[in-house]
Design a protein around this motif. Structure first.
Motif, PDB file in Angstrom:
ATOM      1  N   PRO A 159       0.810  -1.223   0.000  1.00  0.00           N
ATOM      2  CA  PRO A 159       0.000   0.000   0.000  1.00  0.00           C
ATOM      3  C   PRO A 159       0.846   1.278   0.000  1.00  0.00           C
ATOM      4  CG  PRO A 159      -0.037  -1.028   2.162  1.00  0.00           C
ATOM      5  CD  PRO A 159       0.712  -1.952   1.253  1.00  0.00           C
ATOM      6  N   VAL A 160       0.220   2.352  -0.456  1.00  0.00           N
ATOM      7  CA  VAL A 160       0.789   3.696  -0.400  1.00  0.00           C
ATOM      8  C   VAL A 160      -0.220   4.566   0.337  1.00  0.00           C
ATOM      9  CG1 VAL A 160       1.457   5.729  -1.741  1.00  0.00           C
ATOM     10  CG2 VAL A 160       2.097   3.442  -2.538  1.00  0.00           C
ATOM     11  N   ILE A 161       0.236   5.301   1.328  1.00  0.00           N
ATOM     12  CA  ILE A 161      -0.650   6.185   2.091  1.00  0.00           C
ATOM     13  C   ILE A 161      -0.812   7.487   1.320  1.00  0.00           C
ATOM     14  CG2 ILE A 161      -0.902   7.495   4.237  1.00  0.00           C
ATOM     15  CD1 ILE A 161       0.752   5.245   5.587  1.00  0.00           C
ATOM     16  N   ASP A 162      -2.044   7.859   1.057  1.00  0.00           N
ATOM     17  CA  ASP A 162      -2.357   9.113   0.369  1.00  0.00           C
ATOM     18  C   ASP A 162      -2.121  10.259   1.346  1.00  0.00           C
ATOM     19  OD1 ASP A 162      -3.486  11.362  -0.794  1.00  0.00           O
ATOM     20  OD2 ASP A 162      -5.300  10.331  -1.468  1.00  0.00           O
ATOM     21  N   LEU A 163      -1.023  10.981   1.171  1.00  0.00           N
ATOM     22  CA  LEU A 163      -0.635  12.030   2.113  1.00  0.00           C
ATOM     23  C   LEU A 163      -1.572  13.232   2.082  1.00  0.00           C
ATOM     24  CD1 LEU A 163       3.240  11.891   1.831  1.00  0.00           C
ATOM     25  CD2 LEU A 163       1.757  10.909   3.583  1.00  0.00           C
ATOM     26  N   SER A 164      -2.355  13.377   1.025  1.00  0.00           N
ATOM     27  CA  SER A 164      -3.315  14.486   0.996  1.00  0.00           C
ATOM     28  C   SER A 164      -4.429  14.282   2.022  1.00  0.00           C
ATOM     29  CB  SER A 164      -3.915  14.645  -0.405  1.00  0.00           C
ATOM     30  OG  SER A 164      -4.777  13.554  -0.707  1.00  0.00           O
ATOM     31  N   LYS A 165      -4.574  13.063   2.509  1.00  0.00           N
ATOM     32  CA  LYS A 165      -5.600  12.752   3.518  1.00  0.00           C
ATOM     33  C   LYS A 165      -5.018  12.605   4.920  1.00  0.00           C
ATOM     34  CE  LYS A 165      -8.454  10.563   0.065  1.00  0.00           C
ATOM     35  NZ  LYS A 165      -8.866   9.315  -0.537  1.00  0.00           N
ATOM     36  N   ASP A 175      -2.158   6.189   8.836  1.00  0.00           N
ATOM     37  CA  ASP A 175      -2.572   7.376   8.073  1.00  0.00           C
ATOM     38  C   ASP A 175      -1.581   8.525   8.160  1.00  0.00           C
ATOM     39  OD1 ASP A 175      -2.898   8.113  10.699  1.00  0.00           O
ATOM     40  OD2 ASP A 175      -5.018   8.622  10.535  1.00  0.00           O
TER      41      ASP A 175
END
Length: 189
Positions: A5-11, A121
């Protein structure tokens, strides 16, 4: 590789979680820090300390605070009497940092209380740092949240103190951190 997985840093939750003050106070502090604390000019230690105290830092008597230091949030900084803070020390204190009396934190040491929930997150995770009376954290060390450095312990240059407790009166150093010896000779009588 696509299953990793890659954590969506915009969230990711924002850094304001650690502010504990209105935005205008944080921004005003940033200006004052630049002018009076981080400033490399050899202005007086007492002026730096007065500015830090004006923003809530608890700093004891006889403290020496050298130029080019940084303090993320002065209201989370507590320093006891007669301690010496060396040039270029950075208190990245998103949680509280407690420095007791007669402590030396030498040049270019970085103390950080924050990290991130890297598996979830990327939310901010903080733990305080405690440095007990008489300890000496020598130059260019990294001290992370959760660390407790015991009374009169000594940390050798370029060491990483990784959130553990360093016993009183001992010398530790390196990365990984390891016991080196006793700071003071023990009496045999």
């Amino acid at each position: 590789m696509s299953e990793i997985p890659v954590i969506d840093l915009s969230k990711a939750p924002g850094e304001r979680a650690a502010w504990d003050r209105p935005g205008w106070v944080v921004y005003l502090w940033a200006v004052c820090e630049l002018l009076f604390v981080t400033n490399a000019w050899q202005i007086s230690s007492s002026l730096r300390i007065r500015v830090l105290r004006a923003f809530g830092a608890e700093i004891g008597d006889g403290v020496v605070f050298r130029p080019r230091t940084r303090v993320k949030f002065p209201w989370k900084l507590h320093i006891g009497d007669r301690s010496w803070i060396g040039e270029g020390v950075w208190f990245h204190n998103q949680d509280h940092i407690w420095v007791a009396n007669d402590v030396v934190i030498s040049q270019e040491t970085f103390l950080t209380t924050g990290s991130h929930a890297h598996r979830r997150d990327m939310a901010l995770v903080t733990r305080p740092i405690h440095i007990e009376a008489g300890a000496w954290v020598t130059s260019r060390c990294v001290v992370v949240g959760g660390t407790r450095i015991g009374r009169s312990a000594l940390i050798r240059p370029l060491s990483l103190i990784d959130g553990r407790s360093v016993p009183a009166g001992e010398v530790w150093g390196g990365n990984p951190l390891a016991f080196v010896g006793e700071r003071f000779a023990r009496s045999t009588s």
